[in-house]
Design an enzyme around this catalytic site. Structure first.
Site, PDB file in Angstrom:
ATOM      1  N   GLU A 186     -13.790  11.823   7.954  1.00 49.15           N
ATOM      2  CA  GLU A 186     -12.466  12.339   8.306  1.00 49.15           C
ATOM      3  C   GLU A 186     -12.049  13.262   7.181  1.00 49.15           C
ATOM      4  O   GLU A 186     -11.905  12.823   6.028  1.00 49.15           O
ATOM      5  CB  GLU A 186     -11.446  11.210   8.478  1.00 49.15           C
ATOM      6  CG  GLU A 186     -10.052  11.773   8.800  1.00 49.15           C
ATOM      7  CD  GLU A 186      -9.023  10.716   9.177  1.00 49.15           C
ATOM      8  OE1 GLU A 186      -9.402   9.653   9.712  1.00 49.15           O
ATOM      9  OE2 GLU A 186      -7.835  10.971   8.915  1.00 49.15           O
ATOM     10  N   HIS A 226      -3.509   1.215   9.139  1.00 49.08           N
ATOM     11  CA  HIS A 226      -4.071   1.005   7.807  1.00 49.08           C
ATOM     12  C   HIS A 226      -3.593  -0.358   7.321  1.00 49.08           C
ATOM     13  O   HIS A 226      -2.408  -0.549   7.065  1.00 49.08           O
ATOM     14  CB  HIS A 226      -3.570   2.129   6.882  1.00 49.08           C
ATOM     15  CG  HIS A 226      -4.141   2.076   5.495  1.00 49.08           C
ATOM     16  ND1 HIS A 226      -3.868   3.038   4.560  1.00 49.08           N
ATOM     17  CD2 HIS A 226      -4.947   1.174   4.866  1.00 49.08           C
ATOM     18  CE1 HIS A 226      -4.498   2.759   3.419  1.00 49.08           C
ATOM     19  NE2 HIS A 226      -5.144   1.620   3.588  1.00 49.08           N
ATOM     20  N   ARG A 285       1.967  -3.759   2.944  1.00 54.39           N
ATOM     21  CA  ARG A 285       3.325  -3.212   2.894  1.00 54.39           C
ATOM     22  C   ARG A 285       3.854  -2.814   4.270  1.00 54.39           C
ATOM     23  O   ARG A 285       5.050  -2.747   4.472  1.00 54.39           O
ATOM     24  CB  ARG A 285       3.395  -2.021   1.943  1.00 54.39           C
ATOM     25  CG  ARG A 285       2.695  -0.783   2.451  1.00 54.39           C
ATOM     26  CD  ARG A 285       2.911   0.407   1.562  1.00 54.39           C
ATOM     27  NE  ARG A 285       2.275   0.255   0.270  1.00 54.39           N
ATOM     28  CZ  ARG A 285       1.995   1.282  -0.536  1.00 54.39           C
ATOM     29  NH1 ARG A 285       2.348   2.499  -0.196  1.00 54.39           N
ATOM     30  NH2 ARG A 285       1.392   1.089  -1.692  1.00 54.39           N
ATOM     31  N   ASN A 309      -1.435   7.259  14.483  1.00 59.81           N
ATOM     32  CA  ASN A 309      -1.273   6.261  13.426  1.00 59.81           C
ATOM     33  C   ASN A 309       0.133   5.666  13.521  1.00 59.81           C
ATOM     34  O   ASN A 309       1.131   6.398  13.444  1.00 59.81           O
ATOM     35  CB  ASN A 309      -1.496   6.946  12.068  1.00 59.81           C
ATOM     36  CG  ASN A 309      -1.359   5.981  10.913  1.00 59.81           C
ATOM     37  OD1 ASN A 309      -0.415   5.183  10.874  1.00 59.81           O
ATOM     38  ND2 ASN A 309      -2.269   6.041   9.964  1.00 59.81           N
ATOM     39  N   HIS A 332      -4.023  13.833   8.074  1.00 59.66           N
ATOM     40  CA  HIS A 332      -3.099  13.624   6.963  1.00 59.66           C
ATOM     41  C   HIS A 332      -2.167  14.816   6.802  1.00 59.66           C
ATOM     42  O   HIS A 332      -2.619  15.927   6.563  1.00 59.66           O
ATOM     43  CB  HIS A 332      -3.800  13.355   5.628  1.00 59.66           C
ATOM     44  CG  HIS A 332      -2.954  12.486   4.726  1.00 59.66           C
ATOM     45  ND1 HIS A 332      -1.848  12.956   4.063  1.00 59.66           N
ATOM     46  CD2 HIS A 332      -3.017  11.164   4.428  1.00 59.66           C
ATOM     47  CE1 HIS A 332      -1.292  11.979   3.388  1.00 59.66           C
ATOM     48  NE2 HIS A 332      -1.963  10.867   3.596  1.00 59.66           N
ATOM     49  N   HIS A 359       3.971   3.695  10.474  1.00 60.28           N
ATOM     50  CA  HIS A 359       5.397   3.874  10.166  1.00 60.28           C
ATOM     51  C   HIS A 359       6.307   3.074  11.096  1.00 60.28           C
ATOM     52  O   HIS A 359       7.460   2.809  10.760  1.00 60.28           O
ATOM     53  CB  HIS A 359       5.758   5.352  10.141  1.00 60.28           C
ATOM     54  CG  HIS A 359       5.129   6.043   8.961  1.00 60.28           C
ATOM     55  ND1 HIS A 359       5.544   5.810   7.667  1.00 60.28           N
ATOM     56  CD2 HIS A 359       4.089   6.888   8.878  1.00 60.28           C
ATOM     57  CE1 HIS A 359       4.782   6.519   6.841  1.00 60.28           C
ATOM     58  NE2 HIS A 359       3.890   7.171   7.545  1.00 60.28           N
ATOM     59  N   ARG A 361      -3.218  -2.382   4.487  1.00 56.95           N
ATOM     60  CA  ARG A 361      -3.292  -2.195   3.035  1.00 56.95           C
ATOM     61  C   ARG A 361      -3.401  -3.540   2.341  1.00 56.95           C
ATOM     62  O   ARG A 361      -2.919  -4.558   2.837  1.00 56.95           O
ATOM     63  CB  ARG A 361      -2.060  -1.442   2.526  1.00 56.95           C
ATOM     64  CG  ARG A 361      -1.977  -0.010   3.024  1.00 56.95           C
ATOM     65  CD  ARG A 361      -0.840   0.732   2.357  1.00 56.95           C
ATOM     66  NE  ARG A 361      -1.161   1.084   0.996  1.00 56.95           N
ATOM     67  CZ  ARG A 361      -1.487   2.305   0.584  1.00 56.95           C
ATOM     68  NH1 ARG A 361      -1.513   3.305   1.429  1.00 56.95           N
ATOM     69  NH2 ARG A 361      -1.768   2.524  -0.676  1.00 56.95           N
ATOM     70  N   GLU A 413      -8.085   1.689   9.309  1.00 59.56           N
ATOM     71  CA  GLU A 413      -8.227   2.286   7.976  1.00 59.56           C
ATOM     72  C   GLU A 413      -8.164   1.164   6.964  1.00 59.56           C
ATOM     73  O   GLU A 413      -7.283   0.296   7.036  1.00 59.56           O
ATOM     74  CB  GLU A 413      -7.063   3.232   7.686  1.00 59.56           C
ATOM     75  CG  GLU A 413      -7.166   4.573   8.302  1.00 59.56           C
ATOM     76  CD  GLU A 413      -5.964   5.424   7.907  1.00 59.56           C
ATOM     77  OE1 GLU A 413      -5.354   5.179   6.850  1.00 59.56           O
ATOM     78  OE2 GLU A 413      -5.627   6.305   8.682  1.00 59.56           O
ATOM     79  N   THR A 453      -1.838   7.467   1.340  1.00 59.72           N
ATOM     80  CA  THR A 453      -3.159   7.775   0.805  1.00 59.72           C
ATOM     81  C   THR A 453      -3.142   9.194   0.231  1.00 59.72           C
ATOM     82  O   THR A 453      -2.901  10.152   0.957  1.00 59.72           O
ATOM     83  CB  THR A 453      -4.214   7.681   1.931  1.00 59.72           C
ATOM     84  OG1 THR A 453      -3.954   6.481   2.656  1.00 59.72           O
ATOM     85  CG2 THR A 453      -5.609   7.647   1.363  1.00 59.72           C
TER      86      THR A 453
END
Ligand code: PXP
Length: 249
Positions: A151, A43, A49, A7, A190, A10, A45, A70, A101
């Protein structure tokens, strides 16, 4: 042996801290693939963001492994997914005020809506996974929704104080077994780190782990390609019972 989805949200967070053009998550997706990532996860969003629409478009065109998008179960996101056709959509709950999340989807609470959305995405050739806690009621609802993947949320395991980790690991192991018996394929993710990933990676029926923050954090020290390489060793050759011994690599 589980595969590794990386992922890269970041990376986009660092860029958005300055609303700049660097670092570009598209470049880093390539580096993650060079390090052995089996898939790239982002993801998108609702508040944009970190990941932007342009990132998902470029990733769709450049990712050579698998692109896992996602997203929240909204009409806006459905339209984007149907246009871009990622390899997989993972439906997640989304609240604007959360840092990340926080919990799994409440599939029981929105079964009719989810069944329609899952059906439309799958009809378009997109795999659909539902991000849920390892809870029997939720897993049964996932099966009823028609999704082929779940998941499992590993956050409770990751956040548990040391004496409770084993019980949380058992919950994940039993959740995986139940999901499989319901005919569902199982990913997990996660909060996984270089320190806690191995017992989860050792659950035999889990097919893919989605990991972000710890890999990007390590990348600051060793570079993303190397950080992915180090995580892949742990995911593919986990010690069965490292609870929770000497550190990794
Ligand atoms: N899986 C899902 C569904 C997530 O929402 C996230 C966080 O964006 C992850 C995996 C990766 O979590 P982490 O960044 O803690 O590794």
């Amino acid at each position: 042996m589980a595969s590794l989805g990386v992922n890269i949200d970041h990376i986009a967070n660092v860029r958005q801290a300055r609303r700049s053009v660097e670092p570009d998550p598209v470049t880093y997706a390539l580096l993650a693939e060079l390090g052995g990532a089996d898939g790239i996860t982002v993801h998108l969003r609702e508040d944009r963001r970190h990941i932007q629409d342009r990132d998902v478009e470029l990733l769709r065109a450049t990712v050579r492994s698998r692109l896992n998008l996602e997203m929240a179960a909204t009409a806006e996101m459905e339209a984007i997914a149907l246009r871009l056709r990622p390899d997989m959509v993972t439906l997640v709950p989304e609240r604007r005020e959360e840092v990340t999340t926080e919990g799994g989807l409440d599939v029981t609470g929105q079964q009719a809506t989810l069944r329609g959305l899952v059906g439309r995405l799958q009809e378009a050739g997109i795999g659909v996974s539902l991000f849920v806690d390892a809870d029997p009621t939720q897993l049964e609802a996932c099966q009823a929704s028609g999704a082929r993947w779940v998941e499992l949320h590993t956050g409770r395991y990751a956040d548990a104080p040391w004496p409770d980790q084993e019980a949380e690991l058992t919950r994940l192991t039993e959740g995986t077994a139940l999901a499989r018996s319901l005919g569902l394929r199982v990913n997990a993710g996660h909060g996984l780190t270089y320190q806690n990933v191995e017992p989860v990676a050792a659950i035999p029926a889990i097919e893919e782990l989605n990991i972000g923050h710890t890999i990007v954090a390590r990348a600051l020290a060793v570079g993303l390609e190397q950080a992915v390489r180090q995580m892949k060793v742990l995911v593919q050759n986990p010690r069965r019972d490292p609870l929770f011994g000497s550190g990794p690599l």
